[in-house]
Motif scaffolding. Sequence first.
Motif, PDB file in Angstrom:
ATOM      1  N   PRO A 210       0.537  -0.944  -0.661  1.00  0.00           N
ATOM      2  CA  PRO A 210      -0.066   0.256  -0.142  1.00  0.00           C
ATOM      3  C   PRO A 210       1.066   1.387  -0.059  1.00  0.00           C
ATOM      4  O   PRO A 210       2.288   1.312   0.471  1.00  0.00           O
ATOM      5  CB  PRO A 210      -0.961   0.028   1.625  1.00  0.00           C
ATOM      6  CG  PRO A 210      -0.369  -1.243   2.005  1.00  0.00           C
ATOM      7  CD  PRO A 210       0.604  -2.185   1.107  1.00  0.00           C
ATOM      8  N   THR A 211       0.166   2.395  -0.473  1.00  0.00           N
ATOM      9  CA  THR A 211       1.201   3.636  -0.847  1.00  0.00           C
ATOM     10  C   THR A 211       2.512   3.501   0.363  1.00  0.00           C
ATOM     11  O   THR A 211       2.936   3.904   0.109  1.00  0.00           O
ATOM     12  CB  THR A 211       0.473   4.552  -1.135  1.00  0.00           C
ATOM     13  OG1 THR A 211      -0.627   4.186  -2.237  1.00  0.00           O
ATOM     14  CG2 THR A 211       1.141   6.110  -2.334  1.00  0.00           C
ATOM     15  N   GLU A 212       1.313   4.210   1.908  1.00  0.00           N
ATOM     16  CA  GLU A 212       1.828   4.491   3.081  1.00  0.00           C
ATOM     17  C   GLU A 212       3.354   3.784   3.410  1.00  0.00           C
ATOM     18  O   GLU A 212       4.337   3.831   3.553  1.00  0.00           O
ATOM     19  CB  GLU A 212       1.231   4.224   4.191  1.00  0.00           C
ATOM     20  CG  GLU A 212       0.509   6.213   3.915  1.00  0.00           C
ATOM     21  CD  GLU A 212       0.609   7.047   2.945  1.00  0.00           C
ATOM     22  OE1 GLU A 212       2.005   7.956   3.928  1.00  0.00           O
ATOM     23  OE2 GLU A 212       0.427   8.102   2.287  1.00  0.00           O
TER      24      GLU A 212
ATOM     25  N   LEU B  84       4.682   0.860   0.888  1.00  0.00           N
ATOM     26  CA  LEU B  84       5.407   2.131   0.039  1.00  0.00           C
ATOM     27  C   LEU B  84       6.977   2.454   0.446  1.00  0.00           C
ATOM     28  O   LEU B  84       7.745   2.338   0.136  1.00  0.00           O
ATOM     29  CB  LEU B  84       4.884   1.851  -1.235  1.00  0.00           C
ATOM     30  CG  LEU B  84       5.741   1.451  -2.558  1.00  0.00           C
ATOM     31  CD1 LEU B  84       6.413   0.507  -2.978  1.00  0.00           C
ATOM     32  CD2 LEU B  84       5.415   2.107  -3.743  1.00  0.00           C
ATOM     33  N   LYS B  85       6.094   4.035   0.826  1.00  0.00           N
ATOM     34  CA  LYS B  85       7.151   4.853   1.567  1.00  0.00           C
ATOM     35  C   LYS B  85       8.159   4.410   2.031  1.00  0.00           C
ATOM     36  O   LYS B  85       9.222   4.818   2.136  1.00  0.00           O
ATOM     37  CB  LYS B  85       5.707   5.757   1.110  1.00  0.00           C
ATOM     38  CG  LYS B  85       5.628   7.071   0.102  1.00  0.00           C
ATOM     39  CD  LYS B  85       4.791   7.985   0.629  1.00  0.00           C
ATOM     40  CE  LYS B  85       3.581   8.939   0.090  1.00  0.00           C
ATOM     41  NZ  LYS B  85       3.533   9.807   0.726  1.00  0.00           N
ATOM     42  N   VAL B  86       7.407   3.629   3.064  1.00  0.00           N
ATOM     43  CA  VAL B  86       8.832   3.807   4.370  1.00  0.00           C
ATOM     44  C   VAL B  86       9.306   2.217   4.009  1.00  0.00           C
ATOM     45  O   VAL B  86      10.590   2.602   3.757  1.00  0.00           O
ATOM     46  CB  VAL B  86       7.564   2.512   5.101  1.00  0.00           C
ATOM     47  CG1 VAL B  86       8.559   2.473   6.731  1.00  0.00           C
ATOM     48  CG2 VAL B  86       7.144   4.010   5.807  1.00  0.00           C
ATOM     49  N   VAL B  87       9.034   1.267   2.845  1.00  0.00           N
ATOM     50  CA  VAL B  87      10.097   1.027   2.118  1.00  0.00           C
ATOM     51  C   VAL B  87      11.111   1.588   1.919  1.00  0.00           C
ATOM     52  O   VAL B  87      12.492   1.254   1.552  1.00  0.00           O
ATOM     53  CB  VAL B  87       9.079  -0.290   1.331  1.00  0.00           C
ATOM     54  CG1 VAL B  87      10.720  -1.405   1.351  1.00  0.00           C
ATOM     55  CG2 VAL B  87       8.343  -1.370   2.569  1.00  0.00           C
ATOM     56  N   LEU B  88      10.466   2.588   0.371  1.00  0.00           N
ATOM     57  CA  LEU B  88      11.750   2.694  -0.247  1.00  0.00           C
ATOM     58  C   LEU B  88      11.955   3.782  -0.036  1.00  0.00           C
ATOM     59  O   LEU B  88      13.601   3.743   0.186  1.00  0.00           O
ATOM     60  CB  LEU B  88      10.688   4.191  -1.196  1.00  0.00           C
ATOM     61  CG  LEU B  88       9.683   3.385  -2.357  1.00  0.00           C
ATOM     62  CD1 LEU B  88       8.976   4.469  -3.132  1.00  0.00           C
ATOM     63  CD2 LEU B  88      10.401   2.312  -2.955  1.00  0.00           C
ATOM     64  N   HIS B  89      11.650   4.284   1.438  1.00  0.00           N
ATOM     65  CA  HIS B  89      12.789   4.924   2.310  1.00  0.00           C
ATOM     66  C   HIS B  89      14.051   4.495   2.955  1.00  0.00           C
ATOM     67  O   HIS B  89      15.318   4.491   3.280  1.00  0.00           O
ATOM     68  CB  HIS B  89      11.999   5.999   3.209  1.00  0.00           C
ATOM     69  CG  HIS B  89      11.406   7.551   2.266  1.00  0.00           C
ATOM     70  ND1 HIS B  89      11.977   7.831   1.805  1.00  0.00           N
ATOM     71  CD2 HIS B  89      10.045   7.183   1.994  1.00  0.00           C
ATOM     72  CE1 HIS B  89      11.273   9.244   1.597  1.00  0.00           C
ATOM     73  NE2 HIS B  89      10.332   8.867   1.239  1.00  0.00           N
ATOM     74  N   LYS B  90      13.589   2.806   3.889  1.00  0.00           N
ATOM     75  CA  LYS B  90      13.958   2.308   4.471  1.00  0.00           C
ATOM     76  C   LYS B  90      15.479   1.596   4.091  1.00  0.00           C
ATOM     77  O   LYS B  90      16.607   1.873   3.866  1.00  0.00           O
ATOM     78  CB  LYS B  90      13.295   0.939   5.439  1.00  0.00           C
ATOM     79  CG  LYS B  90      12.110   1.766   6.192  1.00  0.00           C
ATOM     80  CD  LYS B  90      12.279   0.316   6.846  1.00  0.00           C
ATOM     81  CE  LYS B  90      11.594   0.120   8.484  1.00  0.00           C
ATOM     82  NZ  LYS B  90      11.524  -0.919   8.814  1.00  0.00           N
ATOM     83  N   ILE B  91      15.030   1.321   2.079  1.00  0.00           N
ATOM     84  CA  ILE B  91      16.043   0.427   1.352  1.00  0.00           C
ATOM     85  C   ILE B  91      17.469   1.844   0.699  1.00  0.00           C
ATOM     86  O   ILE B  91      18.631   1.344   0.881  1.00  0.00           O
ATOM     87  CB  ILE B  91      15.727   0.288  -0.281  1.00  0.00           C
ATOM     88  CG1 ILE B  91      14.358  -1.252   0.144  1.00  0.00           C
ATOM     89  CG2 ILE B  91      16.238  -0.337  -1.091  1.00  0.00           C
ATOM     90  CD1 ILE B  91      13.370  -1.592  -0.624  1.00  0.00           C
ATOM     91  N   SER B  92      16.591   3.172   0.922  1.00  0.00           N
ATOM     92  CA  SER B  92      17.274   4.281  -0.047  1.00  0.00           C
ATOM     93  C   SER B  92      18.292   4.494   1.483  1.00  0.00           C
ATOM     94  O   SER B  92      19.901   4.076   1.258  1.00  0.00           O
ATOM     95  CB  SER B  92      16.468   5.612   0.060  1.00  0.00           C
ATOM     96  OG  SER B  92      16.309   5.603  -0.626  1.00  0.00           O
TER      97      SER B  92
END
Lengths: 485, 485
Positions: free
Chosen positions: A462-464, A466-474
């Motif tokens: 879910p978008t929210e 996904l944002k967390v995932v993307l930031h964590k990976i970054s």
Amino acid sequence: MSQQTVNGVPSRGKVLTLDNMNPNVKRVEYAVRGPIVQRAVQIEKELKEGVKKPFSEVIKANIGDAHAMGQKPITFLRQVLALCSYPELLEDNKFPEDAKKRAKRILQACGGHSIGAYSASQGIECVRQDVARYIEKRDGGISSNPDNIYLSTGASDAIVTMLKLLVCGEGRDRTGVMISIPQYPLYSAALADLGAVQVSYYLDEDKCWSLDVAELRRSLNAARQHCNPRVLCIINPGNPTGTSVVASVCEMKQFCHFLSPCVYQDNVYAEGCKFHSFKKVLFEMGPEYSSTVEMASFHSTSKCYMGECGFRGGYMEIINMDPEVKAQLTKLVSVRLCPPVPGQALLDLVVNPPQPDEPSYTTFMKERTVVLADLAEKARLTEQIFNKVPGITCNPVQGAMYTFPRITLSQKAIDKAKEEGQVPDMFYCMKLLEEEGICLVPGSGFGQREGTFHFRMTILPPTEKLKVVLHKISEFHLRFTQEFS
Amino acid sequence: MSQQTVNGVPSRGKVLTLDNMNPNVKRVEYAVRGPIVQRAVQIEKELKEGVKKPFSEVIKANIGDAHAMGQKPITFLRQVLALCSYPELLEDNKFPEDAKKRAKRILQACGGHSIGAYSASQGIECVRQDVARYIEKRDGGISSNPDNIYLSTGASDAIVTMLKLLVCGEGRDRTGVMISIPQYPLYSAALADLGAVQVSYYLDEDKCWSLDVAELRRSLNAARQHCNPRVLCIINPGNPTGTSVVASVCEMKQFCHFLSPCVYQDNVYAEGCKFHSFKKVLFEMGPEYSSTVEMASFHSTSKCYMGECGFRGGYMEIINMDPEVKAQLTKLVSVRLCPPVPGQALLDLVVNPPQPDEPSYTTFMKERTVVLADLAEKARLTEQIFNKVPGITCNPVQGAMYTFPRITLSQKAIDKAKEEGQVPDMFYCMKLLEEEGICLVPGSGFGQREGTFHFRMTILPPTEKLKVVLHKISEFHLRFTQEFS
């Protein structure tokens, strides 16, 4: 293992051991559910048992499993499935008339009017008719024959069946199957299992994972030295690369049988992009192509807006197949009796959804649009966030539901991985899993050019989240880069 | 076929032809859905188109397809499936509490609480736990480990997977698989496909299709001349012979891996007969056997009282498998992602049915008993009516849902069949189909001793219809005998 004591009794040697089992099975690899996923499942158990971790849940972004990521099933599809499962509900006025109509039509086509009866091995006839009409509509009226439609247990089943038909010969005459790198590991796994030769051609990452005819030709000529390359797989739109492939590969028609999975045909997000089936492109090139090129294309109920993976629904369409070979195909699929009938029913709804004059239309379109718009937004977000990180480069996600970003790894990181006995991107992904609880698949599981590294991730959370995932990976990537700089 | 003109354009030779396709696939035969069934489907179409025939419908007694023969689905099973498909129904007070409880438990175990998510490749964990408990109860407390349970797409899928693991070697070292004759043609088909060697052992028709250890030994010794026989399949209770096999075959444990499908375990009708699992017999022989004999047994949702063929549910239990081989098995099944989840849900209900203190118990038991009592009555009727016909002899149908009567054919009939290019029992069955509209499978599709002839028939049609079928076959047999006397 063979010398163990079991229940106090010394064990004789096993009859079946690693040394005397099917050697082709040993060669099979399947990264999407490989060691990293097994570790993820283990970590989940540890979390349940109260083991302290720097995260509270494991996010499995390794596989395109929409419902597991919280996507809601489409109401209309599930209403019809409930009606088919328990036809007493046909008397219930809570269900809309179009759902009842679909359920009655499907039940009418089943033996004893029950989805518990076997269907014909090729699939229920009226479903195959609906599939043919759907393909005709999709391809602007180019005809499709229900006799050329085979329903299947997901798309994987049909792909493996077609590959099995095509494999023959020994040594240099052994069938070679050309697959794109990066690939979806079902292909390499099936080819290992069948003892066929995998012939790799590389997609061009710098051109948004596009297919390059010169590279195809190079790969083909190289393969001819050691096998008989006669099958070409083109995933459209691509998995894992998310690129729409419309290629001028038809110069290969003289000797190649084409396999064209298009399970992501409704997942095309990029502006200006539209799904063009391989078949349509072929037919528009004139009868020289449309009446000669042999092709099988595949679709499933698992992806697109429905994401119904668990039902294992799917179909393949074959074109220009020799009638004698077709008879062999029909015989072969009959051994497994029939694809799961609930999956066939579901497929029927996917190819024959509510129409504008039907009561379920508005809700159906609303639900469908929300899912697809969400995915388009998530595709955009993913590209945007990753491309801000030094050392991550990410092509636009034009289709499908995955991203395959390239990561730069330092020599120090590569050496450290080697020390641990892992390939560098597996080392990276394992570390990410242990530190952040995010499960990705290393690019090596899909194939990549020597010296480049990637990971595959679905954009389904879910978008929210996904944002967390993307930031964590970054953040992880920056940390990793620093640690091994 | 390759030289045809298609749409006015001369066709080049096909890429894929009968000559260059997979030769193993060409060797596959599958009588249960073979030429006679194709002709039956054709006749059905002719009837629909108004072609006059001496009958008004085709009765397909070729396959154990209970619902197609009019058997009604068990209410409880379908209620839970409807609830799982469309969880909004959990709010509906028309559904009993125990059905809701089961549905909630299954959904809880699914990714995103949806049967549309992929499950673990080995199957949903709580379903595997229920299967293990069911096996323990069936076998009088002998323990079963959920880790050794693999859910599958019907039993066929798991059987093929196990055979695939076991096949290796070339020439005289090629794996030989011992199967009983008559056999269920899935085995011969799978062995052809895998390029394994079929090793036949004959069941003793005069002793009610019992298994004879001397015959097993003969077959084994003969096979050793040309292959490596290391797998023994024992169908329990038998298909197509309907005989309960409890054999002292364990002298073979030193070199054999046992496969024991028991999909008919609830279909034991004969008085004094009870289902004994191979595993139970083994474990009662002491640890020398229970801790060493390698075995896989199979079950499905398609047969017994439920007859839910369309859902393709099933499981296998493996015993004493080398852990390294087990890891390979787990990897192999992961390539197909997962068995259909609705079939997994259904299997869970079969192994965990309503209990005496639950609201659905009475109806469930009533429905179940009616189906099984009906089958027992039909088994009795079949034996009785056939054995009155001169030239037909029929063993008691002790288990399963088939009969495999022996028919005496005159030399004149055999010669006539030869003239028509058919094996004698195919000639007989085809004539029966054309004249009476009854579709049986010739014994040659299952294997039989040289010079003997049989047909296989399911006993599934509703009692009144079954009587008609039995009488029609009897009359046909007399007519046929006279015509070729």
